[in-house]
Design a protein around this motif. Structure first.
Motif, PDB file in Angstrom:
ATOM      1  N   TYR A  51       0.836  -1.208   0.000  1.00 58.52           N
ATOM      2  CA  TYR A  51       0.000   0.000   0.000  1.00 58.52           C
ATOM      3  C   TYR A  51       0.872   1.260   0.000  1.00 58.52           C
ATOM      4  N   ARG A  69       2.176   1.694  -3.436  1.00 58.20           N
ATOM      5  CA  ARG A  69       1.133   2.174  -4.357  1.00 58.20           C
ATOM      6  C   ARG A  69       0.873   3.656  -4.153  1.00 58.20           C
ATOM      7  N   ILE A 112      -7.295  -2.391  -4.537  1.00 62.74           N
ATOM      8  CA  ILE A 112      -8.022  -1.895  -3.352  1.00 62.74           C
ATOM      9  C   ILE A 112      -8.800  -3.052  -2.726  1.00 62.74           C
ATOM     10  N   SER A 164      -6.597  -5.429  -0.883  1.00 65.53           N
ATOM     11  CA  SER A 164      -6.022  -4.789   0.298  1.00 65.53           C
ATOM     12  C   SER A 164      -7.041  -4.788   1.454  1.00 65.53           C
ATOM     13  N   LYS A 169      -7.225  -7.636   5.047  1.00 64.66           N
ATOM     14  CA  LYS A 169      -7.276  -7.257   6.464  1.00 64.66           C
ATOM     15  C   LYS A 169      -8.492  -7.885   7.149  1.00 64.66           C
ATOM     16  N   PHE A 206     -13.487   7.268  -1.530  1.00 65.54           N
ATOM     17  CA  PHE A 206     -12.438   6.806  -2.419  1.00 65.54           C
ATOM     18  C   PHE A 206     -12.965   6.716  -3.849  1.00 65.54           C
TER      19      PHE A 206
HETATM   20  N1  URA Z   1      -8.097   1.159   1.871  1.00 63.48           N
HETATM   21  C1  URA Z   1      -7.306   0.061   1.978  1.00 63.48           C
HETATM   22  O1  URA Z   1      -7.253  -0.557   3.031  1.00 63.48           O
HETATM   23  N2  URA Z   1      -6.586  -0.318   0.906  1.00 63.48           N
HETATM   24  C2  URA Z   1      -6.616   0.318  -0.275  1.00 63.48           C
HETATM   25  O2  URA Z   1      -5.966  -0.086  -1.194  1.00 63.48           O
HETATM   26  C3  URA Z   1      -7.422   1.474  -0.365  1.00 63.48           C
HETATM   27  C4  URA Z   1      -8.159   1.861   0.720  1.00 63.48           C
END
Ligand code: URA
Length: 436
Positions: free
Chosen positions: A165, A168, A180, A183, A187, A207
């Motif tokens: 991240y 990026r 995205i 990512s 989590k 976003f």
């Molecule tokens: N939030 C995230 O956790 N990852 C991303 O790539 C963009 C927003």
């Protein structure tokens, strides 16, 4: 296997195998693949995209790159909720207790804010003494005992995602939907939930600025959930204006408490009820959204939802008297009104600008190491569709004297964030779509 061959393969629009994706993520985490090669691969993904299978592989490899949370010792179906970031989004602080009061265990890891978006963990720290760092065993046993715990992310979760991240962020490859989606989902998967409700924001403060992109992102995340065996649904909700009236840490706790008492702003209350209904259905506590809503409304009316918040605050060392009487929460020294310079109807409120104004007043972080002022923030008196007269208050800035230097810029940002029309403005929908 060589990284350069995998970069070329992706550049030419071909699909990488599971082994090839595992090789990239392992090599990048261990440092055998350098930043410049990973950046080239991310740019190739930006242009060529990834298949659903590649995206799921990337997600699983990032999820298992560090600590993972095993929630199996917690009884029941654990349902997580994730919002893709916004301004004034205090939904976790409302939904956690609400859903837990209805019998769905909530073992939640949340983040801190950066830039114009706030973070749940910072907001909870506005409650005196509230501890966001529990040991794993304490975390599990608190959820088993009271049904709810909200903590910060552990130090070494998804390190591959953190590293990628950051890369990026400085190589113009953040806004790639598969990157995205993987990512965010890495989590969620590392955090161990059985099922996931995603709140994908759309609009000026989000976003994803357009509905089409938001739906594409939601579909990519739901696909990952399906591929990895986690029941996932996504709600596309409005972030074209901040959610609720309060933006700022202690101010948002007050608003969350009011919402748990059934006295919150309509938009916040409605979005929370919609997301919480999906959580109840996925958690097996209601057969339909309608049934879920009835249960949740009853938990608000009976005071059980607020009681659940108080139990969590007490269990995590916080001062419950600040929940019983929210005027005891941190309060700013100065309250400065921002007044309208014309008559009309509120047509738009640039959420990002309001978030930046709150940050200038001390409520958010400009850099990772900034110290935030828990009392500071912006209180919106007018929302989209409201009529306004010249000289009427649009918003009130809350700040302490040490942040007075940010006042003029914050004031002009808030005033500039409001678009005012001569014509009546129809109410916007709060939720645009459901992706399952
Ligand atoms: N939030 C995230 O956790 N990852 C991303 O790539 C963009 C927003």
């Amino acid at each position: 296997m060589r990284a350069v061959d995998l970069i070329r393969k992706k550049r030419d629009g071909l699909e990488l195998s599971s082994e090839e994706i595992a090789f990239l993520i392992r090599g990048y985490s261990e440092g055998t693949i350098p930043d410049y090669q990973m950046a080239a691969w991310a740019m190739a993904v930006y242009y060529q995209g990834m298949s659903a299978r590649e995206t799921a592989d990337l997600t699983l490899n990032m999820a298992s790159s560090g600590d993972t949370i095993d929630l199996s010792s917690i009884h029941g179906v654990k349902v997580d909720k994730h919002s893709t970031g916004g301004v004034g989004d205090k939904t976790t602080i409302v939904i956690g207790p609400l859903v837990a009061a209805a019998g769905v265990p909530v073992a939640k890891m949340s983040g801190r804010g950066l830039g114009h978006t706030g973070g749940t963990i910072d907001k909870l720290e506005a409650i005196q003494g509230f501890n966001v760092e529990l040991e794993k065993e304490e975390f599990y046993s608190q959820v088993n005992e009271i049904g709810l715990a909200v903590v910060g992310q552990s130090g070494n979760m998804t390190p591959a995602d953190k590293k990628l991240y950051s890369l990026r962020d400085v190589t113009a490859t953040v806004d790639s939907i598969p990157l995205i989606a993987s990512s965010v989902m890495s989590k969620k998967i590392a955090a161990g939930a059985d099922a996931i409700v995603l709140d994908v924001k759309t609009g000026s403060g989000a976003f994803m600025k357009t509905l089409d992109d938001s739906i594409r992102l939601a579909k990519a995340m739901v696909d990952i959930g399906t591929q990895v065996g986690r029941n996932t649904v996504a709600v596309i909700s409005d972030m074209d204006q901040p959610l609720g009236h309060a933006i700022g840490n202690a101010m948002e706790i007050k608003e969350a408490v009011a919402t748990l008492q059934g006295k919150g702003p309509n938009d916040l209350q409605e979005v929370c009820l919609i997301l919480a209904s999906h959580m109840l259905v996925l958690g097996g506590k209601a057969a339909s959204e309608e049934e879920a809503r009835e249960i949740l409304q009853q938990k608000i009316d009976s005071g059980e939802a607020l009681d659940k918040l108080k139990k969590m605050v007490l269990a995590q060392g916080g001062d419950v008297t600040q929940i019983d009487d929210t005027s005891l929460l941190p309060e700013a020294e100065l309250k400065i009104e921002v007044k309208s310079d014309r008559d009309g109807y509120i047509e738009s409120i640039q959420a990002e600008e309001i978030g930046i104004a709150a940050m200038l007043l001390g409520a958010g972080r400009e850099t990772k190491d900034s110290v935030i002022d828990l009392a500071a923030g912006v209180d919106l008196h007018k929302k989209i569709g409201d009529p306004v007269r010249i000289g009427e208050v649009l918003a009130v800035l809350h700040l302490n004297r040490q942040h007075e230097k940010g006042l003029e810029e914050a004031r002009s940002k808030v005033l500039g964030a409001y678009g005012i029309s001569n014509d009546r403005i129809p109410k916007r929908p709060l939720v645009f779509a459901l992706v399952t």
